[in-house]
Design a protein around this motif. Sequence first.
Motif, PDB file in Angstrom:
ATOM      1  N   MET A   1      -8.319   6.095   1.254  1.00 52.70           N
ATOM      2  CA  MET A   1      -7.955   7.232   0.428  1.00 52.70           C
ATOM      3  C   MET A   1      -6.444   7.480   0.502  1.00 52.70           C
ATOM      4  O   MET A   1      -5.832   7.835  -0.487  1.00 52.70           O
ATOM      5  CB  MET A   1      -8.735   8.468   0.854  1.00 52.70           C
ATOM      6  N   GLU A   2      -5.885   7.274   1.687  1.00 49.64           N
ATOM      7  CA  GLU A   2      -4.437   7.467   1.837  1.00 49.64           C
ATOM      8  C   GLU A   2      -3.678   6.450   0.994  1.00 49.64           C
ATOM      9  O   GLU A   2      -2.676   6.778   0.364  1.00 49.64           O
ATOM     10  CB  GLU A   2      -4.037   7.358   3.310  1.00 49.64           C
ATOM     11  N   ARG A   3      -4.158   5.227   0.986  1.00 51.66           N
ATOM     12  CA  ARG A   3      -3.520   4.183   0.180  1.00 51.66           C
ATOM     13  C   ARG A   3      -3.557   4.541  -1.303  1.00 51.66           C
ATOM     14  O   ARG A   3      -2.566   4.390  -2.013  1.00 51.66           O
ATOM     15  CB  ARG A   3      -4.237   2.857   0.431  1.00 51.66           C
ATOM     16  N   ILE A   4      -4.675   5.028  -1.753  1.00 45.73           N
ATOM     17  CA  ILE A   4      -4.805   5.443  -3.156  1.00 45.73           C
ATOM     18  C   ILE A   4      -3.861   6.599  -3.446  1.00 45.73           C
ATOM     19  O   ILE A   4      -3.196   6.619  -4.478  1.00 45.73           O
ATOM     20  CB  ILE A   4      -6.271   5.823  -3.472  1.00 45.73           C
ATOM     21  N   ARG A   5      -3.784   7.550  -2.526  1.00 39.95           N
ATOM     22  CA  ARG A   5      -2.883   8.689  -2.725  1.00 39.95           C
ATOM     23  C   ARG A   5      -1.441   8.221  -2.860  1.00 39.95           C
ATOM     24  O   ARG A   5      -0.711   8.662  -3.737  1.00 39.95           O
ATOM     25  CB  ARG A   5      -3.008   9.677  -1.565  1.00 39.95           C
ATOM     26  N   ARG A   6      -1.028   7.293  -1.994  1.00 39.54           N
ATOM     27  CA  ARG A   6       0.350   6.781  -2.062  1.00 39.54           C
ATOM     28  C   ARG A   6       0.604   6.036  -3.364  1.00 39.54           C
ATOM     29  O   ARG A   6       1.652   6.183  -3.978  1.00 39.54           O
ATOM     30  CB  ARG A   6       0.639   5.868  -0.879  1.00 39.54           C
ATOM     31  N   ARG A   7      -0.362   5.240  -3.790  1.00 35.58           N
ATOM     32  CA  ARG A   7      -0.208   4.503  -5.053  1.00 35.58           C
ATOM     33  C   ARG A   7      -0.078   5.464  -6.228  1.00 35.58           C
ATOM     34  O   ARG A   7       0.739   5.263  -7.111  1.00 35.58           O
ATOM     35  CB  ARG A   7      -1.388   3.570  -5.284  1.00 35.58           C
ATOM     36  N   LYS A   8      -0.898   6.476  -6.234  1.00 34.37           N
ATOM     37  CA  LYS A   8      -0.817   7.462  -7.308  1.00 34.37           C
ATOM     38  C   LYS A   8       0.527   8.171  -7.286  1.00 34.37           C
ATOM     39  O   LYS A   8       1.125   8.417  -8.334  1.00 34.37           O
ATOM     40  CB  LYS A   8      -1.957   8.484  -7.199  1.00 34.37           C
ATOM     41  N   ALA A   9       1.020   8.478  -6.109  1.00 39.02           N
ATOM     42  CA  ALA A   9       2.320   9.152  -5.995  1.00 39.02           C
ATOM     43  C   ALA A   9       3.437   8.264  -6.510  1.00 39.02           C
ATOM     44  O   ALA A   9       4.404   8.746  -7.099  1.00 39.02           O
ATOM     45  CB  ALA A   9       2.581   9.553  -4.549  1.00 39.02           C
ATOM     46  N   GLN A  10       3.305   6.964  -6.317  1.00 40.31           N
ATOM     47  CA  GLN A  10       4.324   6.029  -6.789  1.00 40.31           C
ATOM     48  C   GLN A  10       4.236   5.810  -8.293  1.00 40.31           C
ATOM     49  O   GLN A  10       5.255   5.661  -8.959  1.00 40.31           O
ATOM     50  CB  GLN A  10       4.170   4.680  -6.089  1.00 40.31           C
TER      51      GLN A  10
END
Length: 69
Positions: A1-10
């Motif tokens: 979930m953290e990885r997805i959050r970072r990708r979305k933020a980018q």
Amino acid sequence: MERIRRRKAQGLQDRYLYGYTFANDNGENPAMAKAHAYVDQLTKKKKRNIVLLLFGDVGTGKSFAAGCI
């Protein structure tokens, strides 16, 4: 979930785009099936340098499809 959050933020700067997911698709746009199929085979497509080009008039679902992908 953290990885997805970072990708979305980018990639997705506007918070309203965060709700753009295949789970939220209403099924009315038949082109979404192609976007979903593209994601399902993303590893194969990436190896062969196959991309998905989204185009169309305003309101046809390009941003929604991009957000889902």
